[in-house]
Design a protein around this motif. Structure first.
Motif, short mmCIF file in Angstrom:
data_model
loop_
_atom_site.label_atom_id
_atom_site.label_comp_id
_atom_site.label_asym_id
_atom_site.label_seq_id
_atom_site.Cartn_x
_atom_site.Cartn_y
_atom_site.Cartn_z
N VAL A 94 64.84 43.65 72.14
CA VAL A 94 65.62 43.56 73.38
C VAL A 94 66.73 42.52 73.23
CG1 VAL A 94 65.57 42.95 75.84
CG2 VAL A 94 63.77 44.40 74.87
N SER A 95 66.39 41.34 72.74
CA SER A 95 67.42 40.30 72.60
C SER A 95 68.43 40.67 71.52
CB SER A 95 66.80 38.93 72.33
OG SER A 95 66.09 38.92 71.12
N GLN A 96 67.98 41.26 70.43
CA GLN A 96 68.89 41.63 69.35
C GLN A 96 69.92 42.66 69.83
OE1 GLN A 96 68.46 40.79 65.57
NE2 GLN A 96 67.82 39.04 66.77
N VAL A 97 69.47 43.69 70.51
CA VAL A 97 70.38 44.73 71.01
C VAL A 97 71.29 44.16 72.09
CG1 VAL A 97 70.50 46.96 72.20
CG2 VAL A 97 68.90 46.64 70.30
N THR A 98 70.76 43.29 72.93
CA THR A 98 71.58 42.65 73.97
C THR A 98 72.69 41.82 73.33
OG1 THR A 98 69.71 42.60 75.50
CG2 THR A 98 71.54 41.10 75.97
N ASP B 209 68.45 37.73 79.70
CA ASP B 209 68.25 38.47 80.95
C ASP B 209 69.56 38.64 81.71
OD1 ASP B 209 65.54 38.61 80.34
OD2 ASP B 209 64.95 37.06 81.79
N LEU B 210 70.35 37.57 81.78
CA LEU B 210 71.63 37.64 82.47
C LEU B 210 72.63 38.51 81.72
CD1 LEU B 210 71.87 33.93 83.67
CD2 LEU B 210 71.61 35.97 85.13
N MET B 211 72.63 38.42 80.39
CA MET B 211 73.55 39.23 79.58
C MET B 211 73.23 40.72 79.68
SD MET B 211 73.86 36.78 76.20
CE MET B 211 74.72 37.97 75.19
N ARG B 212 72.01 41.04 80.01
CA ARG B 212 71.63 42.45 80.15
C ARG B 212 72.24 43.07 81.42
NH1 ARG B 212 65.55 43.47 79.58
NH2 ARG B 212 66.28 45.60 79.25
#
Length: 179
Positions: free
Chosen positions: A96-100, A20-23
């Protein structure tokens, strides 16, 4: 709740908070305090279990892969295309996590996790060896496979996942002559 379930729950919470923060910001501008507060875990938990954010990603990927392995068909050895189909489904489930992670330049963490899993499957004779391919005994083969799979998976995710996980599994098996 068992201690193992609590541990998994905390890992999932801190990983999701990190994603979430990396996004919304660069990974090097995320503080431990900010991360642990968002995850609802103590700073002590972080320092006891991790040294870097990559450690969180690696631990979460290993947890995901363990769950992934449990979902694989349990009858004997697997075809590479079946393994890849399930991997692409896992990637799709975690898009979502993979692309982030890709955008943050963390694909090497994904590659290392894949190498560990692939080596485990080979060492435990859980993959059907292709008669066409004797390269699996080469010490660099797992690294090559991991790079190919992760890069293809990330490209597929970024392109909108138009093809099915089954199609992608078969495509990789064909590319790598592991049909």
């Amino acid at each position: 709740m068992s201690p193992q379930e609590r541990k998994s729950e905390k890992l999932i919470a801190i990983f999701q908070a990190l994603i979430d923060l990396m996004r919304i910001k660069e990974v090097n501008s995320i503080s431990i305090t900010e991360l642990t507060r968002k995850a609802g875990v103590s700073r002590t938990y972080y320092y006891k279990n991790f040294t870097t954010f990559d450690d969180i990603i690696s631990e979460f990927e290993m947890l995901s892969i363990i769950r992934y392995l449990r979902c694989l068909p349990s009858h004997g050895q697997l075809k590479f295309s079946t393994l890849m189909e399930h991997y692409f489904q896992l990637s799709l489930n975690n898009i979502v996590s993979q692309v982030t992670l890709l955008r943050a330049g963390k694909e090497q963490v994904l590659i290392r996790s894949f190498v560990t899993t692939y080596q485990y499957l080979l060492q435990n004779n859980l993959l059907i060896a292709s008669s066409k391919n004797s390269r699996i005994d080469d010490k660099y083969w797992a690294d090559f496979i991991a790079g190919a799979v992760i890069n293809t998976s990330l490209s597929w995710l970024q392109a909108g996942t138009r093809e099915t996980p089954k199609y992608m599994g078969q495509k990789l098996a064909t590319f790598l002559e592991l049909t």
